[in-house]
Scaffold this motif. Structure first.
Motif, PDB file in Angstrom:
ATOM      1  N   ARG A 240       0.835  -1.208   0.000  1.00  0.00           N
ATOM      2  CA  ARG A 240       0.000   0.000   0.000  1.00  0.00           C
ATOM      3  C   ARG A 240       0.872   1.262   0.000  1.00  0.00           C
ATOM      4  O   ARG A 240       0.573   2.240  -0.682  1.00  0.00           O
ATOM      5  CB  ARG A 240      -0.916  -0.041   1.218  1.00  0.00           C
ATOM      6  CG  ARG A 240      -2.000   0.966   1.166  1.00  0.00           C
ATOM      7  CD  ARG A 240      -2.965   0.710   2.294  1.00  0.00           C
ATOM      8  NE  ARG A 240      -4.106   1.556   2.126  1.00  0.00           N
ATOM      9  CZ  ARG A 240      -5.308   1.237   2.482  1.00  0.00           C
ATOM     10  NH1 ARG A 240      -5.533   0.078   3.035  1.00  0.00           N
ATOM     11  NH2 ARG A 240      -6.291   2.072   2.324  1.00  0.00           N
ATOM     12  N   LEU A 241       1.973   1.244   0.755  1.00  0.00           N
ATOM     13  CA  LEU A 241       2.905   2.370   0.795  1.00  0.00           C
ATOM     14  C   LEU A 241       3.493   2.615  -0.600  1.00  0.00           C
ATOM     15  O   LEU A 241       3.518   3.757  -1.084  1.00  0.00           O
ATOM     16  CB  LEU A 241       4.028   2.113   1.807  1.00  0.00           C
ATOM     17  CG  LEU A 241       5.151   3.151   1.837  1.00  0.00           C
ATOM     18  CD1 LEU A 241       4.626   4.501   2.297  1.00  0.00           C
ATOM     19  CD2 LEU A 241       6.296   2.672   2.718  1.00  0.00           C
ATOM     20  N   THR A 242       3.927   1.555  -1.258  1.00  0.00           N
ATOM     21  CA  THR A 242       4.488   1.666  -2.612  1.00  0.00           C
ATOM     22  C   THR A 242       3.459   2.253  -3.569  1.00  0.00           C
ATOM     23  O   THR A 242       3.778   3.139  -4.372  1.00  0.00           O
ATOM     24  CB  THR A 242       4.961   0.284  -3.112  1.00  0.00           C
ATOM     25  OG1 THR A 242       5.920  -0.230  -2.195  1.00  0.00           O
ATOM     26  CG2 THR A 242       5.564   0.373  -4.500  1.00  0.00           C
ATOM     27  N   GLU A 243       2.223   1.785  -3.476  1.00  0.00           N
ATOM     28  CA  GLU A 243       1.154   2.298  -4.348  1.00  0.00           C
ATOM     29  C   GLU A 243       0.934   3.796  -4.120  1.00  0.00           C
ATOM     30  O   GLU A 243       0.801   4.563  -5.067  1.00  0.00           O
ATOM     31  CB  GLU A 243      -0.155   1.540  -4.084  1.00  0.00           C
ATOM     32  CG  GLU A 243      -0.167   0.135  -4.635  1.00  0.00           C
ATOM     33  CD  GLU A 243      -1.431  -0.615  -4.231  1.00  0.00           C
ATOM     34  OE1 GLU A 243      -2.356  -0.020  -3.628  1.00  0.00           O
ATOM     35  OE2 GLU A 243      -1.478  -1.831  -4.516  1.00  0.00           O
ATOM     36  N   GLN A 244       0.892   4.235  -2.850  1.00  0.00           N
ATOM     37  CA  GLN A 244       0.646   5.638  -2.522  1.00  0.00           C
ATOM     38  C   GLN A 244       1.804   6.530  -2.991  1.00  0.00           C
ATOM     39  O   GLN A 244       1.572   7.622  -3.518  1.00  0.00           O
ATOM     40  CB  GLN A 244       0.409   5.806  -1.018  1.00  0.00           C
ATOM     41  CG  GLN A 244      -0.959   5.351  -0.569  1.00  0.00           C
ATOM     42  CD  GLN A 244      -2.064   6.118  -1.278  1.00  0.00           C
ATOM     43  OE1 GLN A 244      -2.073   7.353  -1.310  1.00  0.00           O
ATOM     44  NE2 GLN A 244      -3.000   5.403  -1.864  1.00  0.00           N
ATOM     45  N   ILE A 245       3.019   6.045  -2.829  1.00  0.00           N
ATOM     46  CA  ILE A 245       4.180   6.824  -3.295  1.00  0.00           C
ATOM     47  C   ILE A 245       4.134   6.946  -4.817  1.00  0.00           C
ATOM     48  O   ILE A 245       4.313   8.037  -5.375  1.00  0.00           O
ATOM     49  CB  ILE A 245       5.502   6.158  -2.812  1.00  0.00           C
ATOM     50  CG1 ILE A 245       5.636   6.340  -1.302  1.00  0.00           C
ATOM     51  CG2 ILE A 245       6.709   6.747  -3.541  1.00  0.00           C
ATOM     52  CD1 ILE A 245       6.788   5.573  -0.673  1.00  0.00           C
ATOM     53  N   ASN A 246       3.850   5.853  -5.504  1.00  0.00           N
ATOM     54  CA  ASN A 246       3.782   5.875  -6.972  1.00  0.00           C
ATOM     55  C   ASN A 246       2.639   6.747  -7.475  1.00  0.00           C
ATOM     56  O   ASN A 246       2.786   7.439  -8.490  1.00  0.00           O
ATOM     57  CB  ASN A 246       3.674   4.457  -7.529  1.00  0.00           C
ATOM     58  CG  ASN A 246       4.970   3.688  -7.385  1.00  0.00           C
ATOM     59  OD1 ASN A 246       6.046   4.279  -7.291  1.00  0.00           O
ATOM     60  ND2 ASN A 246       4.876   2.372  -7.336  1.00  0.00           N
ATOM     61  N   LYS A 247       1.490   6.736  -6.778  1.00  0.00           N
ATOM     62  CA  LYS A 247       0.358   7.594  -7.173  1.00  0.00           C
ATOM     63  C   LYS A 247       0.751   9.071  -7.081  1.00  0.00           C
ATOM     64  O   LYS A 247       0.438   9.858  -7.967  1.00  0.00           O
ATOM     65  CB  LYS A 247      -0.862   7.331  -6.285  1.00  0.00           C
ATOM     66  CG  LYS A 247      -1.662   6.137  -6.702  1.00  0.00           C
ATOM     67  CD  LYS A 247      -2.922   6.013  -5.868  1.00  0.00           C
ATOM     68  CE  LYS A 247      -3.695   4.777  -6.281  1.00  0.00           C
ATOM     69  NZ  LYS A 247      -4.951   4.624  -5.546  1.00  0.00           N
ATOM     70  N   ARG A 248       1.430   9.434  -6.018  1.00  0.00           N
ATOM     71  CA  ARG A 248       1.872  10.820  -5.857  1.00  0.00           C
ATOM     72  C   ARG A 248       2.853  11.208  -6.978  1.00  0.00           C
ATOM     73  O   ARG A 248       2.758  12.271  -7.569  1.00  0.00           O
ATOM     74  CB  ARG A 248       2.514  11.016  -4.480  1.00  0.00           C
ATOM     75  CG  ARG A 248       1.511  11.095  -3.343  1.00  0.00           C
ATOM     76  CD  ARG A 248       2.195  10.960  -1.984  1.00  0.00           C
ATOM     77  NE  ARG A 248       1.319  11.249  -0.850  1.00  0.00           N
ATOM     78  CZ  ARG A 248       0.372  10.458  -0.384  1.00  0.00           C
ATOM     79  NH1 ARG A 248       0.156   9.280  -0.949  1.00  0.00           N
ATOM     80  NH2 ARG A 248      -0.374  10.811   0.657  1.00  0.00           N
ATOM     81  N   TYR A 249       3.781  10.316  -7.236  1.00  0.00           N
ATOM     82  CA  TYR A 249       4.788  10.581  -8.275  1.00  0.00           C
ATOM     83  C   TYR A 249       4.124  10.736  -9.651  1.00  0.00           C
ATOM     84  O   TYR A 249       4.398  11.697 -10.381  1.00  0.00           O
ATOM     85  CB  TYR A 249       5.828   9.454  -8.296  1.00  0.00           C
ATOM     86  CG  TYR A 249       6.901   9.643  -9.324  1.00  0.00           C
ATOM     87  CD1 TYR A 249       7.737  10.760  -9.313  1.00  0.00           C
ATOM     88  CD2 TYR A 249       7.096   8.706 -10.337  1.00  0.00           C
ATOM     89  CE1 TYR A 249       8.724  10.934 -10.257  1.00  0.00           C
ATOM     90  CE2 TYR A 249       8.084   8.875 -11.290  1.00  0.00           C
ATOM     91  CZ  TYR A 249       8.896   9.995 -11.245  1.00  0.00           C
ATOM     92  OH  TYR A 249       9.871  10.167 -12.193  1.00  0.00           O
ATOM     93  N   GLU A 250       3.228   9.832 -10.000  1.00  0.00           N
ATOM     94  CA  GLU A 250       2.548   9.893 -11.310  1.00  0.00           C
ATOM     95  C   GLU A 250       1.678  11.139 -11.415  1.00  0.00           C
ATOM     96  O   GLU A 250       1.600  11.763 -12.478  1.00  0.00           O
ATOM     97  CB  GLU A 250       1.706   8.630 -11.539  1.00  0.00           C
ATOM     98  CG  GLU A 250       2.515   7.352 -11.704  1.00  0.00           C
ATOM     99  CD  GLU A 250       3.510   7.417 -12.859  1.00  0.00           C
ATOM    100  OE1 GLU A 250       3.162   7.959 -13.939  1.00  0.00           O
ATOM    101  OE2 GLU A 250       4.647   6.933 -12.688  1.00  0.00           O
ATOM    102  N   LEU A 251       1.024  11.518 -10.324  1.00  0.00           N
ATOM    103  CA  LEU A 251       0.186  12.718 -10.322  1.00  0.00           C
ATOM    104  C   LEU A 251       1.038  13.967 -10.561  1.00  0.00           C
ATOM    105  O   LEU A 251       0.682  14.817 -11.380  1.00  0.00           O
ATOM    106  CB  LEU A 251      -0.578  12.836  -8.998  1.00  0.00           C
ATOM    107  CG  LEU A 251      -1.451  14.075  -8.855  1.00  0.00           C
ATOM    108  CD1 LEU A 251      -2.598  14.052  -9.862  1.00  0.00           C
ATOM    109  CD2 LEU A 251      -1.987  14.199  -7.447  1.00  0.00           C
ATOM    110  N   LEU A 252       2.186  14.062  -9.879  1.00  0.00           N
ATOM    111  CA  LEU A 252       3.067  15.219 -10.069  1.00  0.00           C
ATOM    112  C   LEU A 252       3.599  15.269 -11.505  1.00  0.00           C
ATOM    113  O   LEU A 252       3.704  16.348 -12.095  1.00  0.00           O
ATOM    114  CB  LEU A 252       4.217  15.195  -9.063  1.00  0.00           C
ATOM    115  CG  LEU A 252       3.829  15.406  -7.589  1.00  0.00           C
ATOM    116  CD1 LEU A 252       5.044  15.244  -6.680  1.00  0.00           C
ATOM    117  CD2 LEU A 252       3.171  16.747  -7.383  1.00  0.00           C
TER     118      LEU A 252
END
Length: 187
Positions: A9-21
């Motif tokens: 879940r942590l990996t998913e949240q970090i990747n979501k933030r990165y892709e959004l930026l």
């Protein structure tokens, strides 16, 4: 929730933030109020975007063993996106006049070049026509000279035949004929 699920879940949240930026930077996503710091980005919760708060501060640092490089890229993107944009400065009348004068000068220069090249093209067309005419005249002269050469060759051949016939006739034994008034010094 197991530790493996938490890590996933942590990996998913970090990747979501990165892709959004990345999407915001690329311009494909807009009208999103971004948090003003990396820590605020960790605490950010936006259900509409699928972003959930990351509880552990030690999991969202640039020196994290697993996610540190991604967090560094996120930090860099966030700083870039939060950087105030320079306002576009207004163009003054003086600048517009200068640009207009430069454009006018460039247009005048292009028109002058066009006239120059057009007259050069016309001169070259006339010169080409004259050269073609001269070439045609020379070709006609060559044809006439070839014809005259053929006639001269035929005459030469006829004269050679006559010469051969003349030389084949027996010659007279008289070697000198004297047609004159006699001996002028006889007195």
């Amino acid at each position: 929730m197991s530790n493996a699920e938490k890590a996933q879940r942590l990996t998913e949240q970090i990747n979501k933030r990165y892709e959004l930026l990345k999407a915001i930077k690329a311009g494909s996503t807009s009208d999103i109020e971004l948090p003003k710091s990396l820590n605020k980005l960790r605490e950010w919760d936006n259900q509409k975007l699928g972003i959930e708060r990351i509880g552990s501060p030690s999991s969202f640092t640039t020196n994290h063993k697993l996610h540190g490089n991604t967090i560094k890229r996120i930090d860099s993107l966030l700083k870039e996106l939060l950087k105030p944009r320079k306002p576009r400065r207004k163009t003054t009348k003086t600048e517009l006049k200068r640009v207009n004068n430069n454009l006018d000068a460039a247009l005048q220069n292009a028109a002058n070049k066009y006239v120059q090249y057009a007259s050069e093209i016309e001169r070259l067309k006339v010169e080409t026509a004259l050269l073609k005419s001269k070439e045609q005249g020379l070709e006609e002269e060559i044809a006439e000279l070839k014809s005259a050469l053929n006639v001269a060759r035929e005459e030469n051949l006829a004269l050679r035949k006559k010469l051969i016939q003349y030389e084949s006739k027996p010659r007279s034994k008289v070697t000198r004929l004297d047609f004159g008034m006699g001996d002028l010094n006889a007195d």
